[in-house]
Motif scaffolding. Sequence first.
Motif, PDB file in Angstrom:
ATOM      1  N   SER A 107       0.839  -1.198   0.000  1.00 12.07           N
ATOM      2  CA  SER A 107       0.000   0.000   0.000  1.00 12.07           C
ATOM      3  C   SER A 107       0.876   1.252   0.000  1.00 12.07           C
ATOM      4  O   SER A 107       2.026   1.231   0.437  1.00 12.07           O
ATOM      5  N   GLY A 108       0.321   2.336  -0.511  1.00  9.27           N
ATOM      6  CA  GLY A 108       1.016   3.620  -0.473  1.00  9.27           C
ATOM      7  C   GLY A 108       1.907   3.904  -1.653  1.00  9.27           C
ATOM      8  O   GLY A 108       2.454   5.007  -1.763  1.00  9.27           O
ATOM      9  N   LEU A 109       2.088   2.929  -2.551  1.00  5.14           N
ATOM     10  CA  LEU A 109       2.911   3.127  -3.737  1.00  5.14           C
ATOM     11  C   LEU A 109       2.034   3.303  -4.970  1.00  5.14           C
ATOM     12  O   LEU A 109       1.033   2.609  -5.128  1.00  5.14           O
ATOM     13  N   THR A 110       2.434   4.221  -5.846  1.00  8.49           N
ATOM     14  CA  THR A 110       1.825   4.295  -7.164  1.00  8.49           C
ATOM     15  C   THR A 110       2.519   3.259  -8.042  1.00  8.49           C
ATOM     16  O   THR A 110       3.737   3.320  -8.225  1.00  8.49           O
ATOM     17  N   VAL A 111       1.765   2.303  -8.563  1.00  9.36           N
ATOM     18  CA  VAL A 111       2.355   1.195  -9.324  1.00  9.36           C
ATOM     19  C   VAL A 111       1.835   1.230 -10.753  1.00  9.36           C
ATOM     20  O   VAL A 111       0.626   1.283 -10.999  1.00  9.36           O
ATOM     21  N   LYS A 112       2.776   1.218 -11.697  1.00 10.78           N
ATOM     22  CA  LYS A 112       2.444   1.132 -13.109  1.00 10.78           C
ATOM     23  C   LYS A 112       3.246  -0.007 -13.723  1.00 10.78           C
ATOM     24  O   LYS A 112       4.407  -0.204 -13.367  1.00 10.78           O
ATOM     25  N   ILE A 113       2.623  -0.719 -14.637  1.00 11.54           N
ATOM     26  CA  ILE A 113       3.317  -1.776 -15.360  1.00 11.54           C
ATOM     27  C   ILE A 113       3.486  -1.315 -16.798  1.00 11.54           C
ATOM     28  O   ILE A 113       2.504  -1.024 -17.485  1.00 11.54           O
ATOM     29  N   ASN A 114       4.718  -1.221 -17.241  1.00 12.78           N
ATOM     30  CA  ASN A 114       5.027  -0.813 -18.608  1.00 12.78           C
ATOM     31  C   ASN A 114       5.232  -2.056 -19.462  1.00 12.78           C
ATOM     32  O   ASN A 114       6.206  -2.793 -19.270  1.00 12.78           O
ATOM     33  N   THR A 115       4.331  -2.280 -20.393  1.00 16.19           N
ATOM     34  CA  THR A 115       4.388  -3.460 -21.252  1.00 16.19           C
ATOM     35  C   THR A 115       4.604  -3.026 -22.688  1.00 16.19           C
ATOM     36  O   THR A 115       3.709  -2.439 -23.310  1.00 16.19           O
ATOM     37  N   LEU A 116       5.791  -3.289 -23.210  1.00 23.75           N
ATOM     38  CA  LEU A 116       6.102  -2.921 -24.577  1.00 23.75           C
ATOM     39  C   LEU A 116       5.536  -3.979 -25.509  1.00 23.75           C
ATOM     40  O   LEU A 116       5.841  -5.161 -25.380  1.00 23.75           O
ATOM     41  N   MET A 117       4.682  -3.557 -26.425  1.00 18.97           N
ATOM     42  CA  MET A 117       3.975  -4.504 -27.278  1.00 18.97           C
ATOM     43  C   MET A 117       4.792  -4.842 -28.522  1.00 18.97           C
ATOM     44  O   MET A 117       5.311  -3.959 -29.211  1.00 18.97           O
ATOM     45  N   LEU A 118       4.903  -6.140 -28.797  1.00 17.48           N
ATOM     46  CA  LEU A 118       5.650  -6.649 -29.937  1.00 17.48           C
ATOM     47  C   LEU A 118       4.756  -7.601 -30.726  1.00 17.48           C
ATOM     48  O   LEU A 118       4.290  -8.613 -30.197  1.00 17.48           O
ATOM     49  N   ARG A 119       4.514  -7.243 -31.964  1.00 19.62           N
ATOM     50  CA  ARG A 119       3.597  -8.014 -32.794  1.00 19.62           C
ATOM     51  C   ARG A 119       4.072  -9.466 -32.931  1.00 19.62           C
ATOM     52  O   ARG A 119       5.218  -9.735 -33.254  1.00 19.62           O
ATOM     53  N   GLY A 120       3.171 -10.386 -32.654  1.00 19.43           N
ATOM     54  CA  GLY A 120       3.482 -11.802 -32.801  1.00 19.43           C
ATOM     55  C   GLY A 120       4.298 -12.381 -31.665  1.00 19.43           C
ATOM     56  O   GLY A 120       4.621 -13.572 -31.688  1.00 19.43           O
ATOM     57  N   ILE A 121       4.626 -11.568 -30.676  1.00 20.72           N
ATOM     58  CA  ILE A 121       5.397 -12.063 -29.533  1.00 20.72           C
ATOM     59  C   ILE A 121       4.557 -12.038 -28.260  1.00 20.72           C
ATOM     60  O   ILE A 121       4.351 -13.070 -27.616  1.00 20.72           O
ATOM     61  N   ASN A 122       4.061 -10.860 -27.887  1.00 18.01           N
ATOM     62  CA  ASN A 122       3.243 -10.783 -26.673  1.00 18.01           C
ATOM     63  C   ASN A 122       1.884 -10.147 -26.914  1.00 18.01           C
ATOM     64  O   ASN A 122       1.155  -9.838 -25.970  1.00 18.01           O
ATOM     65  N   SER A 123       1.515  -9.955 -28.191  1.00 16.11           N
ATOM     66  CA  SER A 123       0.260  -9.276 -28.504  1.00 16.11           C
ATOM     67  C   SER A 123      -0.968 -10.076 -28.093  1.00 16.11           C
ATOM     68  O   SER A 123      -2.073  -9.528 -28.011  1.00 16.11           O
ATOM     69  N   ASP A 124      -0.790 -11.353 -27.810  1.00 16.53           N
ATOM     70  CA  ASP A 124      -1.925 -12.179 -27.364  1.00 16.53           C
ATOM     71  C   ASP A 124      -2.131 -12.108 -25.852  1.00 16.53           C
ATOM     72  O   ASP A 124      -3.073 -12.721 -25.326  1.00 16.53           O
ATOM     73  N   GLU A 125      -1.292 -11.370 -25.146  1.00 16.77           N
ATOM     74  CA  GLU A 125      -1.358 -11.340 -23.686  1.00 16.77           C
ATOM     75  C   GLU A 125      -2.113 -10.133 -23.136  1.00 16.77           C
ATOM     76  O   GLU A 125      -2.137  -9.925 -21.915  1.00 16.77           O
ATOM     77  N   ILE A 126      -2.720  -9.346 -23.998  1.00 14.82           N
ATOM     78  CA  ILE A 126      -3.455  -8.173 -23.523  1.00 14.82           C
ATOM     79  C   ILE A 126      -4.488  -8.542 -22.460  1.00 14.82           C
ATOM     80  O   ILE A 126      -4.541  -7.914 -21.393  1.00 14.82           O
ATOM     81  N   PRO A 127      -5.334  -9.567 -22.674  1.00 17.73           N
ATOM     82  CA  PRO A 127      -6.322  -9.908 -21.641  1.00 17.73           C
ATOM     83  C   PRO A 127      -5.690 -10.276 -20.297  1.00 17.73           C
ATOM     84  O   PRO A 127      -6.223  -9.921 -19.238  1.00 17.73           O
ATOM     85  N   ALA A 128      -4.569 -10.972 -20.326  1.00 17.28           N
ATOM     86  CA  ALA A 128      -3.917 -11.384 -19.072  1.00 17.28           C
ATOM     87  C   ALA A 128      -3.414 -10.172 -18.295  1.00 17.28           C
ATOM     88  O   ALA A 128      -3.521 -10.127 -17.055  1.00 17.28           O
ATOM     89  N   PHE A 129      -2.862  -9.189 -18.996  1.00 18.03           N
ATOM     90  CA  PHE A 129      -2.401  -7.982 -18.309  1.00 18.03           C
ATOM     91  C   PHE A 129      -3.576  -7.165 -17.793  1.00 18.03           C
ATOM     92  O   PHE A 129      -3.523  -6.614 -16.683  1.00 18.03           O
ATOM     93  N   VAL A 130      -4.634  -7.068 -18.581  1.00 15.88           N
ATOM     94  CA  VAL A 130      -5.819  -6.331 -18.142  1.00 15.88           C
ATOM     95  C   VAL A 130      -6.391  -6.943 -16.867  1.00 15.88           C
ATOM     96  O   VAL A 130      -6.857  -6.226 -15.973  1.00 15.88           O
ATOM     97  N   GLU A 131      -6.317  -8.250 -16.735  1.00 18.47           N
ATOM     98  CA  GLU A 131      -6.855  -8.930 -15.563  1.00 18.47           C
ATOM     99  C   GLU A 131      -6.184  -8.454 -14.271  1.00 18.47           C
ATOM    100  O   GLU A 131      -6.793  -8.477 -13.195  1.00 18.47           O
ATOM    101  N   LEU A 132      -4.934  -7.990 -14.379  1.00 11.81           N
ATOM    102  CA  LEU A 132      -4.237  -7.491 -13.189  1.00 11.81           C
ATOM    103  C   LEU A 132      -4.926  -6.276 -12.588  1.00 11.81           C
ATOM    104  O   LEU A 132      -4.745  -5.971 -11.403  1.00 11.81           O
ATOM    105  N   THR A 133      -5.716  -5.570 -13.400  1.00 11.33           N
ATOM    106  CA  THR A 133      -6.387  -4.362 -12.901  1.00 11.33           C
ATOM    107  C   THR A 133      -7.689  -4.668 -12.169  1.00 11.33           C
ATOM    108  O   THR A 133      -8.294  -3.765 -11.599  1.00 11.33           O
TER     109      THR A 133
END
Length: 333
Positions: free
Chosen positions: A160-186
Amino acid sequence: MTRDAGQSRAELTDRFGRAVDYVRIAVTSACNLRCTYCLRDESEAPQKTRQLDAGDASRLIRVLAEMGVRKIRFTGGEPLLHPGIAELVSIAKTTPGIDTIRITTNGVLLDRQLDALVKAGLDGVNLSLDTLDREKFKSITRRDRFEQVRKALDRLLATSGLTVKINTLMLRGINSDEIPAFVELTRNHAVTVRFMELQPFDDRQIWRTGRFMGAEMIRERLVSACPELNAVTGHSTEHYSFRLPGHRGSIAIIPAFSRNFCNDCSKLRITADARLLACLYHHESIDLAPALKGEMNEEEIKKRIIEAVQQKPKDGLKSSHDTAASSMSRIGG
């Protein structure tokens, strides 16, 4: 505000009326990952690392605060490789005039250092994490460090008390299928997941290999995966910002290359070899090393800082002749 404070603020206003109150300090150029979009493998291209002395950084922070800087972000390379990083956070936090101290990290060493950083006064963490899959992590970073980073992420989400951001650099064909998994963290955490475009600071490796994924494509994939998104107002660099109903956190898209943010730029960068950069896209810099060696008094240091601010271009990307600059590990993320 006192007269002196007002004068200091005026000193750090550029030719186009933009006030500079934010400095990113790369405390080391060393990194413990070798991400394919950032660095060549060290066996192929060993590079000499640079590290900013804690005493030098302290002096610079004090002078910058006197001139109106209010926010400091420690970067690298990987800033947690600097042996005095917690001390630097404490120094910055206790410097009169500095309001916010944040850090950008790849998370490999964060779990073991987080308590000390929070105790030192850290306000926020940007965690650079491009995948939630161990094998992809190994492929992207050339290192098997996913378990350490995942543990750090879990600690961050529970702190608690920290501002937390996750920076995810998108790479076509490498991690572009993981958008739903990252959104779930929110869903259950007050975290901002930020999907980012690749920038042309990749040590001249994969920028032109078709892996670039533009902001519009990211937005299309995001909306397709999460049609209930509601638009919200985000930070100035977050061109698209969203929140899902019932989720504590938010999602943003940063068009780091296709749309520049020069009109609102309030930043300076200091590299690990003590060079002051007024613009991310410029090779020109002002050498602060003589100042740190005691060859200049504080008034002369301030003159150099003012000189850098006055060098800020109106539009750095348009005025740059060579956008394929060196790795961000050398510039400071």
